[in-house]
Every structure is written in structure tokens, then in C-alpha cells.
Scaffold this motif. Sequence first.
Motif, PDB file in Angstrom:
ATOM      1  N   TYR A   1       0.843  -1.205   0.000  1.00 19.67           N
ATOM      2  CA  TYR A   1       0.000   0.000   0.000  1.00 19.67           C
ATOM      3  C   TYR A   1       0.880   1.258   0.000  1.00 19.67           C
ATOM      4  O   TYR A   1       0.624   2.205  -0.740  1.00 19.67           O
ATOM      5  CB  TYR A   1      -0.929  -0.023   1.221  1.00 19.67           C
ATOM      6  CG  TYR A   1      -1.882   1.142   1.275  1.00 19.67           C
ATOM      7  CD1 TYR A   1      -2.974   1.212   0.407  1.00 19.67           C
ATOM      8  CD2 TYR A   1      -1.701   2.183   2.178  1.00 19.67           C
ATOM      9  CE1 TYR A   1      -3.850   2.292   0.441  1.00 19.67           C
ATOM     10  CE2 TYR A   1      -2.575   3.259   2.222  1.00 19.67           C
ATOM     11  CZ  TYR A   1      -3.643   3.306   1.354  1.00 19.67           C
ATOM     12  OH  TYR A   1      -4.502   4.373   1.384  1.00 19.67           O
ATOM     13  N   ALA A   2       1.922   1.254   0.827  1.00 22.85           N
ATOM     14  CA  ALA A   2       2.829   2.405   0.895  1.00 22.85           C
ATOM     15  C   ALA A   2       3.527   2.635  -0.442  1.00 22.85           C
ATOM     16  O   ALA A   2       3.639   3.769  -0.910  1.00 22.85           O
ATOM     17  CB  ALA A   2       3.862   2.192   2.006  1.00 22.85           C
ATOM     18  N   HIS A   3       3.962   1.567  -1.091  1.00 21.44           N
ATOM     19  CA  HIS A   3       4.605   1.696  -2.397  1.00 21.44           C
ATOM     20  C   HIS A   3       3.623   2.223  -3.437  1.00 21.44           C
ATOM     21  O   HIS A   3       3.992   3.022  -4.304  1.00 21.44           O
ATOM     22  CB  HIS A   3       5.197   0.359  -2.844  1.00 21.44           C
ATOM     23  CG  HIS A   3       6.497   0.041  -2.172  1.00 21.44           C
ATOM     24  ND1 HIS A   3       6.959  -1.254  -2.040  1.00 21.44           N
ATOM     25  CD2 HIS A   3       7.434   0.837  -1.594  1.00 21.44           C
ATOM     26  CE1 HIS A   3       8.130  -1.233  -1.417  1.00 21.44           C
ATOM     27  NE2 HIS A   3       8.438   0.015  -1.129  1.00 21.44           N
ATOM     28  N   ALA A   4       2.363   1.798  -3.343  1.00 24.59           N
ATOM     29  CA  ALA A   4       1.349   2.290  -4.291  1.00 24.59           C
ATOM     30  C   ALA A   4       1.138   3.798  -4.140  1.00 24.59           C
ATOM     31  O   ALA A   4       0.805   4.475  -5.116  1.00 24.59           O
ATOM     32  CB  ALA A   4       0.028   1.550  -4.075  1.00 24.59           C
ATOM     33  N   LEU A   5       1.358   4.315  -2.937  1.00 29.12           N
ATOM     34  CA  LEU A   5       1.229   5.758  -2.696  1.00 29.12           C
ATOM     35  C   LEU A   5       2.519   6.509  -3.025  1.00 29.12           C
ATOM     36  O   LEU A   5       2.576   7.726  -2.885  1.00 29.12           O
ATOM     37  CB  LEU A   5       0.847   6.026  -1.237  1.00 29.12           C
ATOM     38  CG  LEU A   5      -0.515   5.530  -0.764  1.00 29.12           C
ATOM     39  CD1 LEU A   5      -0.733   5.912   0.697  1.00 29.12           C
ATOM     40  CD2 LEU A   5      -1.640   6.088  -1.619  1.00 29.12           C
TER      41      LEU A   5
END
Length: 199
Positions: free
Chosen positions: A85-89
Motif C-alpha cells: 500500500y505504501a509503495h502504491a502511494l
Amino acid sequence: MTTQATTLPKPFCFVLMPFDAAFNDIYEFGIKGACTDTDIYCERVDEQIFFGSMLERIYSQISKADLLVADMTGKNPNVFYEVGYAHALGKNVVLLTSVANDIPFDLRHFPHIIYGNEIKTLRSSLGKHLKYLASKSPDRIDTQIGFELFLKGARLADGNVTIEYEKNRGPQAVLTLSNNSTITYAPGEFRVAVITPSQ
């Protein structure tokens, strides 16, 4: 040479790791220690007081964090999901592990530290990573929210929109919220209220 005092908040580092007593010293002395050394504020979600869903809180904190640290030791599925999720952001995430094989092959090109069982090594190496990433993070400024609200296809900011309805039925409307910015907002980060006359 004197350093100039600043009123800007410290960079915020959100920590993703298993909630297990075996990780307490790694967090307290390794991760938190490295953050203290580099003048970065860090927290895990279990240290925070909040209402509502823990998952929504984690999403919100990932979204707000300037950078993240994730301990991948043990291949915890929750930590893996949160890192994704953090990488997607587009967030900067430093990956940690005590065992090299716990970082999947396709994540090894991201900043990572293999600390074995040495908290001292973790603290020193992580401090260098954090210092570098904090210096590269853009200054946090207030950004205009890119939301627009539509009623029956008409943008509400363009003027008054009239709702027509039959006498025996109350007014009904479908509001559409559109995010026209390049910013991704976490679930629950914003709320929309509609105020109507009492009639």
C-alpha cells in the motif's frame, strides 16, 4: 556557526512490523533509536490512541507519513500488505530484516537493511538511510484538496443546482465526489457533509 531554530514539525516515520514481544528491543532501541539520532519522530499504530478501525488508521498513517520503516522478518502478511500500500502511494520505505530471504526478490531493489541479530548495526545503518531520505523528502506544505462535488452531473462550484421532486416524495439526489488531483487519500481521511434547510 550556529544552527537556526525551526518551528517546522519533525519528519514523521511510521513503522510497520509484527506486533510481537520478540520485536520490542528492535523497535525501541534499533528503529526508534535511529529516528531519535536523526531528529525524526516515529510511531507504530499500537502506540497511538484513535477511534475506529485499526486498518483505516494504518492506511491514514501510511498516507500521512513522510517515510516508513518496515520490518519484513518472518514474512508477516500484514506487513507485506502494508508495504504494498505504501509503495502504491509512492512513499519512501526502508525495509528491514534479520534474514535476507525474508525480503522477496522483487523488493530487494528498494532500500533495505539486513541486521541479523545486531541492534547496534540496525540503528547505525537505519540512521544513515533515514537521514538521506529525510533530506530528499519535499517540504510539507498545505496542498489544495483536489475534490469536486457533482449533483446530477452539474459541478456544485459552478453555481446553484436545483433539485426537483414530486410533492409526495422527499427530495432525492445522488452526489458524486471526484478526486481530480494527483494526491491519493486514505480511506476515512476526509468526510463530506451536506447541510440542507430544515424543510
